[in-house]
Design a protein around this motif. Structure first.
Motif, PDB file in Angstrom:
ATOM      1  N   UNK A  24       0.833  -1.208   0.000  1.00  0.00           N
ATOM      2  CA  UNK A  24       0.000   0.000   0.000  1.00  0.00           C
ATOM      3  C   UNK A  24       0.864   1.252   0.000  1.00  0.00           C
ATOM      4  N   UNK A  25       1.923   1.249   0.787  1.00  0.00           N
ATOM      5  CA  UNK A  25       2.819   2.401   0.815  1.00  0.00           C
ATOM      6  C   UNK A  25       3.527   2.588  -0.524  1.00  0.00           C
ATOM      7  N   UNK A  26       4.031   1.499  -1.073  1.00  0.00           N
ATOM      8  CA  UNK A  26       4.716   1.557  -2.360  1.00  0.00           C
ATOM      9  C   UNK A  26       3.779   2.038  -3.471  1.00  0.00           C
ATOM     10  N   UNK A  27       2.570   1.485  -3.512  1.00  0.00           N
ATOM     11  CA  UNK A  27       1.619   1.892  -4.550  1.00  0.00           C
ATOM     12  C   UNK A  27       1.083   3.301  -4.305  1.00  0.00           C
ATOM     13  N   UNK A  28       0.887   3.655  -3.050  1.00  0.00           N
ATOM     14  CA  UNK A  28       0.401   4.996  -2.749  1.00  0.00           C
ATOM     15  C   UNK A  28       1.407   6.067  -3.109  1.00  0.00           C
ATOM     16  N   UNK A  29       2.646   5.873  -2.701  1.00  0.00           N
ATOM     17  CA  UNK A  29       3.698   6.856  -3.004  1.00  0.00           C
ATOM     18  C   UNK A  29       4.118   6.747  -4.465  1.00  0.00           C
ATOM     19  N   UNK A  30       4.342   5.534  -4.929  1.00  0.00           N
ATOM     20  CA  UNK A  30       4.759   5.340  -6.316  1.00  0.00           C
ATOM     21  C   UNK A  30       3.681   5.714  -7.316  1.00  0.00           C
ATOM     22  N   UNK A  31       2.420   5.664  -6.863  1.00  0.00           N
ATOM     23  CA  UNK A  31       1.323   6.034  -7.743  1.00  0.00           C
ATOM     24  C   UNK A  31       1.402   7.476  -8.213  1.00  0.00           C
ATOM     25  N   UNK A  32       2.031   8.323  -7.417  1.00  0.00           N
ATOM     26  CA  UNK A  32       2.191   9.717  -7.826  1.00  0.00           C
ATOM     27  C   UNK A  32       3.051   9.827  -9.079  1.00  0.00           C
ATOM     28  N   UNK A  33       3.886   8.831  -9.306  1.00  0.00           N
ATOM     29  CA  UNK A  33       4.797   8.873 -10.454  1.00  0.00           C
ATOM     30  C   UNK A  33       4.322   8.012 -11.628  1.00  0.00           C
ATOM     31  N   UNK A  34       3.641   6.900 -11.347  1.00  0.00           N
ATOM     32  CA  UNK A  34       3.308   5.963 -12.424  1.00  0.00           C
ATOM     33  C   UNK A  34       1.818   5.706 -12.606  1.00  0.00           C
ATOM     34  N   UNK A  35       0.955   6.287 -11.765  1.00  0.00           N
ATOM     35  CA  UNK A  35      -0.485   5.986 -11.851  1.00  0.00           C
ATOM     36  C   UNK A  35      -1.051   6.337 -13.210  1.00  0.00           C
ATOM     37  N   UNK A  36      -0.649   7.464 -13.773  1.00  0.00           N
ATOM     38  CA  UNK A  36      -1.188   7.844 -15.086  1.00  0.00           C
ATOM     39  C   UNK A  36      -0.746   6.864 -16.169  1.00  0.00           C
ATOM     40  N   UNK A  37       0.481   6.366 -16.076  1.00  0.00           N
ATOM     41  CA  UNK A  37       0.954   5.388 -17.062  1.00  0.00           C
ATOM     42  C   UNK A  37       0.236   4.050 -16.914  1.00  0.00           C
ATOM     43  N   UNK A  38       0.051   3.596 -15.672  1.00  0.00           N
ATOM     44  CA  UNK A  38      -0.607   2.306 -15.430  1.00  0.00           C
ATOM     45  C   UNK A  38      -2.065   2.366 -15.876  1.00  0.00           C
ATOM     46  N   UNK A  39      -2.778   3.395 -15.441  1.00  0.00           N
ATOM     47  CA  UNK A  39      -4.193   3.514 -15.796  1.00  0.00           C
ATOM     48  C   UNK A  39      -4.340   3.770 -17.296  1.00  0.00           C
ATOM     49  N   UNK A  40      -3.472   4.587 -17.861  1.00  0.00           N
ATOM     50  CA  UNK A  40      -3.505   4.818 -19.305  1.00  0.00           C
ATOM     51  C   UNK A  40      -3.241   3.539 -20.082  1.00  0.00           C
ATOM     52  N   UNK A  41      -2.316   2.724 -19.600  1.00  0.00           N
ATOM     53  CA  UNK A  41      -2.030   1.436 -20.238  1.00  0.00           C
ATOM     54  C   UNK A  41      -3.221   0.493 -20.166  1.00  0.00           C
ATOM     55  N   UNK A  42      -3.895   0.456 -19.006  1.00  0.00           N
ATOM     56  CA  UNK A  42      -5.100  -0.374 -18.894  1.00  0.00           C
ATOM     57  C   UNK A  42      -6.193   0.133 -19.833  1.00  0.00           C
ATOM     58  N   UNK A  43      -6.312   1.455 -19.933  1.00  0.00           N
ATOM     59  CA  UNK A  43      -7.302   2.036 -20.846  1.00  0.00           C
ATOM     60  C   UNK A  43      -7.025   1.665 -22.293  1.00  0.00           C
ATOM     61  N   UNK A  44      -5.761   1.746 -22.700  1.00  0.00           N
ATOM     62  CA  UNK A  44      -5.398   1.363 -24.073  1.00  0.00           C
ATOM     63  C   UNK A  44      -5.606  -0.130 -24.302  1.00  0.00           C
ATOM     64  N   UNK A  45      -5.367  -0.929 -23.272  1.00  0.00           N
ATOM     65  CA  UNK A  45      -5.542  -2.374 -23.384  1.00  0.00           C
ATOM     66  C   UNK A  45      -6.976  -2.745 -23.740  1.00  0.00           C
ATOM     67  N   UNK A  46      -7.930  -2.024 -23.170  1.00  0.00           N
ATOM     68  CA  UNK A  46      -9.348  -2.314 -23.421  1.00  0.00           C
ATOM     69  C   UNK A  46      -9.975  -1.286 -24.356  1.00  0.00           C
ATOM     70  N   UNK A  47      -9.149  -0.539 -25.068  1.00  0.00           N
ATOM     71  CA  UNK A  47      -9.600   0.459 -26.043  1.00  0.00           C
ATOM     72  C   UNK A  47     -10.490   1.524 -25.396  1.00  0.00           C
ATOM     73  N   UNK A  48     -10.188   1.882 -24.150  1.00  0.00           N
ATOM     74  CA  UNK A  48     -10.872   2.938 -23.394  1.00  0.00           C
ATOM     75  C   UNK A  48     -12.372   2.658 -23.230  1.00  0.00           C
ATOM     76  N   UNK A  49     -12.761   1.395 -23.225  1.00  0.00           N
ATOM     77  CA  UNK A  49     -14.155   1.000 -23.050  1.00  0.00           C
ATOM     78  C   UNK A  49     -14.533   1.126 -21.574  1.00  0.00           C
ATOM     79  N   UNK A  50     -15.562   1.925 -21.298  1.00  0.00           N
ATOM     80  CA  UNK A  50     -15.956   2.176 -19.914  1.00  0.00           C
ATOM     81  C   UNK A  50     -16.404   0.904 -19.209  1.00  0.00           C
TER      82      UNK A  50
END
Length: 187
Positions: A24-50
């Motif tokens: 939780x600490x690693x993801x919480x702190x590290x999320x400030x640096x990589x959250x947009x990349x991870x979530x953006x990658x998941x979005x591209x993986x599913x073609x941004x389908x809600x």
């Protein structure tokens, strides 16, 4: 493995709590640096389908608890090694949801940047899955309190009845959380 040679469960629980806090600490702190990349990658993986993002969010927030309950009900069939591995894996899986939470002094828009449109349905699905577990524990606690006030004693039969109540609540709230994650309007 006999009870005399079995490792104490408390040791695994203590380690699992430590793993949970570390992830939780690693993801919480590290999320400030990589959250947009991870979530953006998941979005591209599913073609941004809600819908697909909501399903992924629910799998991220709700599915670990379903796995945990299944493992608990089938614990007599699992080896000690599998139990230990599942304990750590489910704890890390659950704690990794901290990646989706914005920082104390930031908003979700700032945390996810261009991936914010993918983060909304993903976070909504995650919250629906997690809240189902919270509602289950709350309803079970209320059931136990009311049961204790009405009967005044705890018997083997009352524990069996409370266990059935917990199972019913878990199934109902988990299905309700999945339905909410998939069909409810987003705020």
């Amino acid at each position: 493995m006999s009870k005399a040679t079995a490792p104490p469960v408390r040791r695994y629980i203590n380690r699992a709590v430590g793993v949970g806090f570390a992830v939780a600490l690693l993801c919480g702190v590290g999320g400030a640096f990589v959250a947009d990349d991870v979530v953006g990658g998941l979005g591209r993986l599913v073609n941004h389908d809600e819908f697909a993002l909501r399903v992924l969010g629910w799998c991220w927030g709700g599915l670990p608890f379903v796995v945990l309950v299944l493992a608990y009900t089938q614990r007599h069939r699992l080896s000690q090694r599998i139990k230990r591995g599942l304990t750590y894996a489910v704890t890390a899986w659950t704690a990794s949801g901290a990646l989706l939470m914005p920082g104390r002094h930031s908003s979700a828009e700032e945390r996810f940047g261009e991936a914010y449109l993918d983060a909304r349905p993903l976070g909504f699905g995650w919250a629906a899955g997690f809240m189902a577990l919270f509602a289950t524990f709350l309803a079970t606690a209320l059931l136990a309190i009311v049961w204790r006030k009405l009967t005044g004693t705890v018997t083997k039969q009352s524990v069996v009845t409370l266990n059935r109540g917990f199972t019913i609540f878990l199934v109902l709230f988990t299905v309700g959380g999945l339905i909410a994650a998939l069909l409810a309007p987003m705020p």
